[in-house]
Write a protein that holds these residues in place. Structure first.
Motif, mmCIF file in Angstrom:
data_model
loop_
_atom_site.group_PDB
_atom_site.id
_atom_site.type_symbol
_atom_site.label_atom_id
_atom_site.label_comp_id
_atom_site.label_asym_id
_atom_site.label_seq_id
_atom_site.Cartn_x
_atom_site.Cartn_y
_atom_site.Cartn_z
ATOM 1 N N UNK A 1 35.286 45.028 11.188
ATOM 2 C CA UNK A 1 36.442 44.760 10.326
ATOM 3 C C UNK A 1 36.226 45.391 8.950
ATOM 4 N N UNK A 2 35.029 45.210 8.417
ATOM 5 C CA UNK A 2 34.749 45.767 7.093
ATOM 6 C C UNK A 2 34.865 47.301 7.126
ATOM 7 N N UNK A 3 34.286 47.907 8.161
ATOM 8 C CA UNK A 3 34.346 49.376 8.263
ATOM 9 C C UNK A 3 35.795 49.838 8.383
ATOM 10 N N UNK A 4 36.608 49.101 9.131
ATOM 11 C CA UNK A 4 38.024 49.481 9.293
ATOM 12 C C UNK A 4 38.729 49.476 7.939
ATOM 13 N N UNK A 5 38.454 48.457 7.127
ATOM 14 C CA UNK A 5 39.133 48.377 5.818
ATOM 15 C C UNK A 5 38.661 49.505 4.883
ATOM 16 N N UNK A 6 37.418 49.949 5.072
ATOM 17 C CA UNK A 6 36.909 51.014 4.211
ATOM 18 C C UNK A 6 37.499 52.375 4.576
ATOM 19 N N UNK B 1 40.761 52.471 16.711
ATOM 20 C CA UNK B 1 40.500 51.074 17.086
ATOM 21 C C UNK B 1 39.069 50.759 16.661
ATOM 22 N N UNK B 2 38.916 49.634 15.975
ATOM 23 C CA UNK B 2 37.585 49.162 15.568
ATOM 24 C C UNK B 2 37.290 47.871 16.310
ATOM 25 N N UNK B 3 36.073 47.746 16.820
ATOM 26 C CA UNK B 3 35.672 46.478 17.427
ATOM 27 C C UNK B 3 34.146 46.378 17.434
ATOM 28 N N UNK B 4 33.645 45.150 17.484
ATOM 29 C CA UNK B 4 32.194 44.930 17.545
ATOM 30 C C UNK B 4 31.745 44.886 18.996
ATOM 31 N N UNK B 5 30.578 45.452 19.257
ATOM 32 C CA UNK B 5 30.080 45.513 20.632
ATOM 33 C C UNK B 5 29.807 44.113 21.178
ATOM 34 N N UNK B 6 30.083 43.963 22.480
ATOM 35 C CA UNK B 6 29.879 42.695 23.168
ATOM 36 C C UNK B 6 28.512 42.733 23.853
ATOM 37 N N UNK B 7 27.743 41.636 23.815
ATOM 38 C CA UNK B 7 26.429 41.681 24.479
ATOM 39 C C UNK B 7 26.515 41.488 25.996
ATOM 40 N N UNK B 8 27.693 41.144 26.524
ATOM 41 C CA UNK B 8 27.790 40.838 27.958
ATOM 42 C C UNK B 8 28.245 42.048 28.771
ATOM 43 N N UNK B 9 27.814 42.103 30.041
ATOM 44 C CA UNK B 9 28.206 43.245 30.886
ATOM 45 C C UNK B 9 29.722 43.408 31.003
ATOM 46 N N UNK C 1 27.325 42.282 4.853
ATOM 47 C CA UNK C 1 28.376 43.141 4.280
ATOM 48 C C UNK C 1 29.360 42.279 3.479
ATOM 49 N N UNK C 2 30.131 42.913 2.577
ATOM 50 C CA UNK C 2 31.098 42.116 1.797
ATOM 51 C C UNK C 2 32.190 41.493 2.677
ATOM 52 N N UNK C 3 32.757 40.409 2.171
ATOM 53 C CA UNK C 3 33.871 39.732 2.856
ATOM 54 C C UNK C 3 35.149 40.543 2.663
ATOM 55 N N UNK C 4 35.983 40.566 3.694
ATOM 56 C CA UNK C 4 37.287 41.228 3.567
ATOM 57 C C UNK C 4 38.256 40.216 2.937
ATOM 58 N N UNK C 5 38.797 40.567 1.785
ATOM 59 C CA UNK C 5 39.645 39.590 1.074
ATOM 60 C C UNK C 5 41.108 40.020 0.966
ATOM 61 N N UNK C 6 41.363 41.291 1.225
ATOM 62 C CA UNK C 6 42.737 41.784 1.038
ATOM 63 C C UNK C 6 43.134 42.696 2.185
ATOM 64 N N UNK C 7 44.291 42.431 2.816
ATOM 65 C CA UNK C 7 44.799 43.299 3.884
ATOM 66 C C UNK C 7 46.296 43.498 3.678
ATOM 67 N N UNK C 8 46.827 44.573 4.259
ATOM 68 C CA UNK C 8 48.279 44.815 4.176
ATOM 69 C C UNK C 8 48.988 43.910 5.190
ATOM 70 N N UNK C 9 50.244 43.530 4.915
ATOM 71 C CA UNK C 9 50.991 42.737 5.909
ATOM 72 C C UNK C 9 51.138 43.532 7.214
ATOM 73 N N UNK C 10 51.101 42.848 8.374
ATOM 74 C CA UNK C 10 51.164 43.571 9.651
ATOM 75 C C UNK C 10 52.553 44.148 9.904
ATOM 76 N N UNK C 11 52.568 45.231 10.681
ATOM 77 C CA UNK C 11 53.836 45.909 10.940
ATOM 78 C C UNK C 11 54.445 45.503 12.286
#
Ligand SMILES: Cc1cc2nc3c(=O)[nH]c(=O)nc-3n(C[C@H](O)[C@H](O)[C@H](O)COP(=O)(O)OP(=O)(O)OC[C@H]3O[C@@H](n4cnc5c(N)ncnc54)[C@H](O)[C@@H]3O)c2cc1C
Length: 465
Positions: free
Chosen positions: A20-25, A95-103, A164-174
């Motif tokens: 999420x942080x990387x996506x905002x950056x 698309x950004x997502x964190x890896x899942x540890x499960x198969x 990593x820093x907290x995400x505090x600001x996002x644009x309204x969804x479209x």
């Protein structure tokens, strides 16, 4: 303007969230999405407790996202189909997502990579669930560790990622969202269990309270089920309400001001975090452990099928107070103390001779912290078939375990009200044959010494010893 989709999976927080942080950056707009699973009639590997908690976590995540100017976009169905629709609807370029540890999650990630290339967008996957994942911790020969202690030594030497820093600001969804889910979506009724507060803030509070108090005595008290001696953050790590980086950093930060004894306790706690990553690594490297015994010689053991005895075990009616207390704690709260998990698991496999996979599934259906890797590791350890397993011939005696870890029977009495008035010493030793501990509490359903011998004989015969 670049738009990225952040696909939340088991990282339900805005604080210290890698993808999420990387996506905002990298993007001017981020669409936060959660996709509800498709299986609404297949509850083999989950149950109302975890799904109810998930609903609460999603509601809290939506609240946090709204405070940051956005909201959670809920979709339901096949994850790849829904992501494809969202990309087409919004014109997202990544698309950004964190890896899942499960198969299962890893399989989806492979398909998602193909989808991304078909759509001509980029897929960004991040490490987030563990400090060290997959093949980051290897032997000198470059192979995966099969045993915990050398793994933990190598794990301890690696530099750890920082929060990593907290995400505090996002644009309204479209795009519009479906309503937040209720249990009815999965055709489930409430478990009636008392659950901990959901959301990242309550999780952070649980962690801080633990580190300020019980963590300093963790080494001495973590095995006593009647005490509040452990962190109780396993569900927070499971759902990603807490980041493992922050948990590790906060524990380490307490060390300089701690006494030698307290430092030992904090180090023991960190060692447990390492067990979690060890089991992730085992599942990643040897995914067949979900079907088979890790240790090959134990494959094909003649386990017993006994639905009646299994029911006595699940309902806490075996007549072994420590076993019954654990099984009742599980159904009433979705939690069971680690020491008791080992006792009930050994009881199922070595006293009742029932396949560890049946117990593993029951736990996944009822544990709030149900984590495929740790649960499989814990069950195979108890059955003597796993990586670092208790040797098959080491069979815990439920009575002596009670004497050692619940000598006042405080834990037992909390979960088995029928025996509340029985003196502790009668609950820590086998009862006189034929004499009930209380009128409405069953006699032991078996003789532990006899079943222990039977178990040893079966294991030896199977191993040809
Ligand atoms: C048969 C069996 C099944 C288990 N199933 C699960 C499961 O589904 N999910 C799960 O999170 N843990 C499982 N465990 C491990 C352990 O029982 C729980 O992690 C622990 O009881 C959670 O309580 P806590 O958060 O207070 O732990 P703490 O003692 O405070 O430990 C801190 C954290 O370290 C991790 N941890 C601790 N012990 C272990 C361990 N032995 N293996 C892996 N990670 C560990 C957990 O993330 C835990 O939250 C299982 C253990 C056994 C014996």
């Amino acid at each position: 303007m670049s738009l990225a989709i952040h696909w939340f999976r088991r990282d339900l927080r805005l604080t210290d969230n890698s993808a999420l942080y990387a996506a905002t950056q990298a993007s001017s707009q981020v669409l936060p999405v959660y996709i509800l699973s498709q299986w609404t009639n297949d509850h083999r590997w989950t149950g109302p407790i975890r799904q109810e908690f998930l609903c609460k976590c999603l509601a809290e995540l939506d609240r946090s996202l709204r405070s940051a100017g956005s909201q959670l976009i809920i979709r339901k169905g096949n994850a790849l189909d829904e992501l494809e629709k969202l990309v087409r609807e919004t014109g997202a370029s990544s698309i950004y997502t964190n890896r899942d540890p499960d198969p299962f999650g890893q399989h989806t990630e492979k398909d998602l990579a193909s989808l991304a290339s078909k759509l001509g967008i980029t897929l960004h996957l991040f490490k987030d669930t563990a400090l060290h994942e997959r093949d980051e911790v290897l032997t000198g020969a470059g192979t995966s560790f099969r045993i915990f202690t050398p793994y933990s030594r190598a794990w301890g030497k690696l530099p750890k990622p920082t929060p990593l820093p907290t995400v505090t600001r996002l644009q309204p969804p479209s795009v519009a969202s479906l309503p937040l889910p209720t249990l009815a979506y999965w055709n489930l009724a409430s478990s009636g269990a008392t659950l901990p507060e959901a959301g990242e803030k309550p999780a952070q509070k649980r962690l801080s309270q633990f580190l300020d108090r019980s963590a300093l005595y963790y080494a001495q008290r973590r095995d006593l089920p009647a005490e509040e001696g452990t962190s109780r953050i396993s569900q927070d790590l499971r759902f990603g309400l807490l980041s493992i980086r922050s948990v590790y950093r906060e524990a380490i930060a307490r060390m300089p001001s701690a006494t030698l004894e307290q430092r030992r306790s904090l180090q023991t706690f960190v060692n447990e975090l390492c067990w979690r990553e060890f089991y992730f690594q085992v599942l990643w490297r040897w995914p067949h452990v979900l079907e088979h015994e890790f240790s090959e010689p134990f494959r094909g053991m003649p386990w017993v099928s006994d639905p009646h005895a299994f029911k006595q075990w699940t309902s806490g009616q075996t007549g072994f107070p420590i076993v019954d207390a654990g099984m009742r704690q599980l159904t009433q709260t979705g939690f069971m103390h680690n020491r008791v998990r080992m006792i009930v698991a050994m009881f199922l496999t070595k006293d009742l001779h029932i396949d560890w996979r049946e117990g593993e599934r029951w736990f996944m259906q009822h544990l709030l912290d149900g984590e495929i890797a740790s649960n499989n590791g814990g069950w195979q350890w108890s059955a003597g078939t796993g990586t670092d397993a208790a040797p098959y011939f080491r069979i815990q005696n439920p009575w002596t375990q009670t004497e050692r870890y619940d000598p006042e029977a405080a834990y037992i009495k909390r979960w088995i009200p029928e025996v509340a008035a029985v003196p502790a010493k009668r609950l820590t030793a086998p009862p006189t044959p034929g004499i009930r501990l209380a009128p409405n509490y069953p006699l032991p359903i078996l003789d532990h010494s006899r079943e222990r011998d039977a178990s040893l004989a079966a294991y030896k015969q199977h191993l040809g010893r």
